[in-house]
Design a protein around this motif. Structure first.
Motif, PDB file in Angstrom:
ATOM      1  N   LEU A  27       0.863  -1.172   0.000  1.00  0.00           N
ATOM      2  CA  LEU A  27       0.000   0.000   0.000  1.00  0.00           C
ATOM      3  C   LEU A  27       0.902   1.225   0.000  1.00  0.00           C
ATOM      4  O   LEU A  27       1.546   1.521   0.988  1.00  0.00           O
ATOM      5  CB  LEU A  27      -0.924   0.020   1.220  1.00  0.00           C
ATOM      6  N   GLY A  28       0.962   1.896  -1.142  1.00  0.00           N
ATOM      7  CA  GLY A  28       1.823   3.053  -1.274  1.00  0.00           C
ATOM      8  C   GLY A  28       1.093   4.344  -0.945  1.00  0.00           C
ATOM      9  O   GLY A  28      -0.085   4.344  -0.586  1.00  0.00           O
ATOM     10  N   ALA A  29       1.797   5.462  -1.076  1.00  0.00           N
ATOM     11  CA  ALA A  29       1.203   6.755  -0.731  1.00  0.00           C
ATOM     12  C   ALA A  29       1.699   7.835  -1.671  1.00  0.00           C
ATOM     13  O   ALA A  29       2.846   7.804  -2.133  1.00  0.00           O
ATOM     14  CB  ALA A  29       1.542   7.135   0.710  1.00  0.00           C
ATOM     15  N   TRP A  30       0.805   8.777  -1.949  1.00  0.00           N
ATOM     16  CA  TRP A  30       1.140  10.000  -2.675  1.00  0.00           C
ATOM     17  C   TRP A  30       0.911  11.177  -1.738  1.00  0.00           C
ATOM     18  O   TRP A  30      -0.177  11.340  -1.186  1.00  0.00           O
ATOM     19  CB  TRP A  30       0.252  10.171  -3.901  1.00  0.00           C
ATOM     20  N   TYR A  31       1.940  12.011  -1.568  1.00  0.00           N
ATOM     21  CA  TYR A  31       1.827  13.234  -0.793  1.00  0.00           C
ATOM     22  C   TYR A  31       1.840  14.393  -1.793  1.00  0.00           C
ATOM     23  O   TYR A  31       2.799  14.549  -2.549  1.00  0.00           O
ATOM     24  CB  TYR A  31       2.966  13.322   0.216  1.00  0.00           C
ATOM     25  N   MET A  32       0.785  15.204  -1.796  1.00  0.00           N
ATOM     26  CA  MET A  32       0.520  16.066  -2.936  1.00  0.00           C
ATOM     27  C   MET A  32       0.282  17.522  -2.535  1.00  0.00           C
ATOM     28  O   MET A  32      -0.350  17.797  -1.510  1.00  0.00           O
ATOM     29  CB  MET A  32      -0.729  15.568  -3.678  1.00  0.00           C
ATOM     30  N   TYR A  33       0.795  18.403  -3.375  1.00  0.00           N
ATOM     31  CA  TYR A  33       0.441  19.821  -3.331  1.00  0.00           C
ATOM     32  C   TYR A  33      -0.067  20.217  -4.709  1.00  0.00           C
ATOM     33  O   TYR A  33       0.569  19.907  -5.732  1.00  0.00           O
ATOM     34  CB  TYR A  33       1.643  20.693  -2.968  1.00  0.00           C
ATOM     35  N   ASN A  34      -1.222  20.880  -4.763  1.00  0.00           N
ATOM     36  CA  ASN A  34      -1.760  21.433  -5.996  1.00  0.00           C
ATOM     37  C   ASN A  34      -2.198  22.865  -5.731  1.00  0.00           C
ATOM     38  O   ASN A  34      -2.823  23.145  -4.697  1.00  0.00           O
ATOM     39  CB  ASN A  34      -2.952  20.620  -6.499  1.00  0.00           C
ATOM     40  N   GLY A  35      -1.856  23.774  -6.646  1.00  0.00           N
ATOM     41  CA  GLY A  35      -2.206  25.174  -6.440  1.00  0.00           C
ATOM     42  C   GLY A  35      -2.747  25.826  -7.692  1.00  0.00           C
ATOM     43  O   GLY A  35      -2.391  25.458  -8.817  1.00  0.00           O
ATOM     44  N   SER A  36      -3.641  26.794  -7.487  1.00  0.00           N
ATOM     45  CA  SER A  36      -4.155  27.630  -8.558  1.00  0.00           C
ATOM     46  C   SER A  36      -4.080  29.079  -8.088  1.00  0.00           C
ATOM     47  O   SER A  36      -4.635  29.418  -7.039  1.00  0.00           O
ATOM     48  CB  SER A  36      -5.605  27.252  -8.907  1.00  0.00           C
ATOM     49  N   HIS A  37      -3.390  29.922  -8.867  1.00  0.00           N
ATOM     50  CA  HIS A  37      -3.105  31.284  -8.437  1.00  0.00           C
ATOM     51  C   HIS A  37      -3.601  32.256  -9.511  1.00  0.00           C
ATOM     52  O   HIS A  37      -2.986  32.379 -10.580  1.00  0.00           O
ATOM     53  CB  HIS A  37      -1.613  31.452  -8.181  1.00  0.00           C
ATOM     54  N   LYS A  38      -4.699  32.917  -9.222  1.00  0.00           N
ATOM     55  CA  LYS A  38      -5.344  33.788 -10.209  1.00  0.00           C
ATOM     56  C   LYS A  38      -4.555  35.071 -10.386  1.00  0.00           C
ATOM     57  O   LYS A  38      -4.262  35.779  -9.422  1.00  0.00           O
ATOM     58  CB  LYS A  38      -6.774  34.092  -9.771  1.00  0.00           C
ATOM     59  N   LEU A  39      -4.205  35.375 -11.639  1.00  0.00           N
ATOM     60  CA  LEU A  39      -3.436  36.573 -11.960  1.00  0.00           C
ATOM     61  C   LEU A  39      -4.311  37.695 -12.483  1.00  0.00           C
ATOM     62  O   LEU A  39      -4.006  38.880 -12.290  1.00  0.00           O
ATOM     63  CB  LEU A  39      -2.358  36.241 -12.986  1.00  0.00           C
ATOM     64  N   SER A  40      -5.387  37.346 -13.177  1.00  0.00           N
ATOM     65  CA  SER A  40      -6.331  38.320 -13.740  1.00  0.00           C
ATOM     66  C   SER A  40      -7.645  37.606 -13.957  1.00  0.00           C
ATOM     67  O   SER A  40      -7.817  36.437 -13.569  1.00  0.00           O
ATOM     68  CB  SER A  40      -5.798  38.895 -15.058  1.00  0.00           C
ATOM     69  N   GLU A  41      -8.575  38.287 -14.590  1.00  0.00           N
ATOM     70  CA  GLU A  41      -9.885  37.679 -14.829  1.00  0.00           C
ATOM     71  C   GLU A  41      -9.778  36.412 -15.674  1.00  0.00           C
ATOM     72  O   GLU A  41     -10.531  35.463 -15.471  1.00  0.00           O
ATOM     73  CB  GLU A  41     -10.808  38.683 -15.520  1.00  0.00           C
ATOM     74  N   LYS A  42      -8.825  36.386 -16.592  1.00  0.00           N
ATOM     75  CA  LYS A  42      -8.712  35.273 -17.535  1.00  0.00           C
ATOM     76  C   LYS A  42      -7.539  34.336 -17.259  1.00  0.00           C
ATOM     77  O   LYS A  42      -7.587  33.159 -17.611  1.00  0.00           O
ATOM     78  CB  LYS A  42      -8.592  35.817 -18.966  1.00  0.00           C
ATOM     79  N   TYR A  43      -6.471  34.851 -16.631  1.00  0.00           N
ATOM     80  CA  TYR A  43      -5.243  34.072 -16.513  1.00  0.00           C
ATOM     81  C   TYR A  43      -4.976  33.637 -15.066  1.00  0.00           C
ATOM     82  O   TYR A  43      -5.238  34.382 -14.124  1.00  0.00           O
ATOM     83  CB  TYR A  43      -4.044  34.879 -17.013  1.00  0.00           C
ATOM     84  N   SER A  44      -4.400  32.439 -14.950  1.00  0.00           N
ATOM     85  CA  SER A  44      -3.964  31.955 -13.631  1.00  0.00           C
ATOM     86  C   SER A  44      -2.792  31.009 -13.818  1.00  0.00           C
ATOM     87  O   SER A  44      -2.579  30.452 -14.905  1.00  0.00           O
ATOM     88  CB  SER A  44      -5.111  31.246 -12.898  1.00  0.00           C
ATOM     89  N   LEU A  45      -2.018  30.828 -12.748  1.00  0.00           N
ATOM     90  CA  LEU A  45      -0.915  29.878 -12.735  1.00  0.00           C
ATOM     91  C   LEU A  45      -1.350  28.599 -12.032  1.00  0.00           C
ATOM     92  O   LEU A  45      -1.964  28.639 -10.964  1.00  0.00           O
ATOM     93  CB  LEU A  45       0.297  30.463 -12.019  1.00  0.00           C
ATOM     94  N   LYS A  46      -1.004  27.452 -12.618  1.00  0.00           N
ATOM     95  CA  LYS A  46      -1.262  26.158 -12.013  1.00  0.00           C
ATOM     96  C   LYS A  46       0.063  25.575 -11.552  1.00  0.00           C
ATOM     97  O   LYS A  46       1.033  25.501 -12.323  1.00  0.00           O
ATOM     98  CB  LYS A  46      -1.923  25.209 -13.015  1.00  0.00           C
ATOM     99  N   THR A  47       0.142  25.184 -10.289  1.00  0.00           N
ATOM    100  CA  THR A  47       1.375  24.634  -9.738  1.00  0.00           C
ATOM    101  C   THR A  47       1.100  23.283  -9.087  1.00  0.00           C
ATOM    102  O   THR A  47      -0.011  23.029  -8.599  1.00  0.00           O
ATOM    103  CB  THR A  47       1.986  25.588  -8.694  1.00  0.00           C
ATOM    104  N   MET A  48       2.115  22.422  -9.070  1.00  0.00           N
ATOM    105  CA  MET A  48       1.929  21.087  -8.503  1.00  0.00           C
ATOM    106  C   MET A  48       3.268  20.506  -8.080  1.00  0.00           C
ATOM    107  O   MET A  48       4.290  20.717  -8.742  1.00  0.00           O
ATOM    108  CB  MET A  48       1.290  20.158  -9.542  1.00  0.00           C
ATOM    109  N   ALA A  49       3.277  19.769  -6.966  1.00  0.00           N
ATOM    110  CA  ALA A  49       4.431  18.977  -6.542  1.00  0.00           C
ATOM    111  C   ALA A  49       3.901  17.716  -5.870  1.00  0.00           C
ATOM    112  O   ALA A  49       3.114  17.810  -4.919  1.00  0.00           O
ATOM    113  CB  ALA A  49       5.314  19.766  -5.575  1.00  0.00           C
ATOM    114  N   HIS A  50       4.289  16.555  -6.384  1.00  0.00           N
ATOM    115  CA  HIS A  50       3.860  15.276  -5.826  1.00  0.00           C
ATOM    116  C   HIS A  50       5.083  14.460  -5.437  1.00  0.00           C
ATOM    117  O   HIS A  50       6.077  14.411  -6.176  1.00  0.00           O
ATOM    118  CB  HIS A  50       3.044  14.480  -6.837  1.00  0.00           C
ATOM    119  N   PHE A  51       4.978  13.757  -4.311  1.00  0.00           N
ATOM    120  CA  PHE A  51       6.022  12.857  -3.834  1.00  0.00           C
ATOM    121  C   PHE A  51       5.371  11.494  -3.629  1.00  0.00           C
ATOM    122  O   PHE A  51       4.481  11.339  -2.778  1.00  0.00           O
ATOM    123  CB  PHE A  51       6.646  13.394  -2.547  1.00  0.00           C
TER     124      PHE A  51
END
Length: 226
Positions: A27-51
């Motif tokens: 039984l394994g495990a995933w430790y996860m970070y996911n992010g969404s960072h809105k820059l304007s009405e139309k644009y945003s940054l998507k970030t992720m780090a999984h271990f």
């Protein structure tokens, strides 16, 4: 006769010991970070780090980092263009050369409502530049389709289920793997959610079992208007 019984018992113990060391028995495990960072009405940054681990807290399998730029056409339709970097161990409980990958990816995301259920469809194209076993370099085109359905049963809790299929377009046998799982989301505040779930990775020859523990961070850097 006694020697035969002893040999059979030792063989059985050795077989069971080896079987217990197979990746599909863990039984394994995933430790996860996911992010969404809105820059304007139309644009945003998507970030992720999984271990990711073959076991709950040991036997490293993979780590992956992802950064993407998202553009929203409508509340129901958006796209993401991005880059990923991943490194992984190809074998469980034995030494092996690490795998390194650089990936470009393009996402088409569609959101819809099915009554009280929220449905999200994601089609992802990936161009993978793979380096493994020191001397082998490969280029592969993958396509992935993910269906994620969630249901909020309180203001702070929701349940989700998902299924994602992976196809390698450079192979005659295109199926690579299928992820199927479910879990819970807990909203701490407007910016942070916690994710807890379980899923199975179905490969052509085996099935891996994984626990998911993650944090989702949403921020808004867009200009506020009165």
């Amino acid at each position: 006769m006694r020697k035969i019984i002893i040999v059979l018992c030792l063989s059985f113990i050795a077989y069971k010991t080896q079987a217990q060391k197979l990746a599909e028995n863990q039984l394994g495990a995933w430790y996860m970070y996911n992010g969404s960072h809105k820059l304007s009405e139309k644009y945003s940054l998507k970030t992720m780090a999984h271990f990711r681990y073959y076991e709950l807290a040991s036997e490293f399998q993979q780590e992956i980092y992802r950064l993407g730029l998202n553009y929203t056409f409508t509340p129901k339709t958006n796209v993401t263009l991005g880059l990923s970097y991943a490194t992984g161990d190809l074998a469980y409980d034995t030494s092996s050369a690490n795998l390194y990958e650089y990936r470009f990816y393009e996402d088409l995301n569609l959101n819809s409502k099915w009554g009280k259920f929220n449905a999200k469809h994601r089609v992802r194209l990936e161009q993978r530049f793979i380096h493994k076993n020191i001397v082998i370099d490969e280029f592969q085109n993958w396509i992935r389709y993910d269906l994620n359905i969630s249901y909020p049963f309180s203001k702070t809790w929701s349940v989700y289920a998902f299924n994602e299929i992976f196809l390698n377009l450079n192979r005659s046998k295109r199926f690579v793997q299928n992820w199927t799982g479910a879990g819970f989301l807990h909203k701490l505040n407007n910016n942070i959610k916690l994710k807890m779930g379980y899923f199975q990775i179905k490969l052509p020859t085996k099935v891996l079992k994984r626990v998911q523990l993650g944090i989702i961070l949403n921020t808004n850097f867009s200009k506020k208007t009165n």
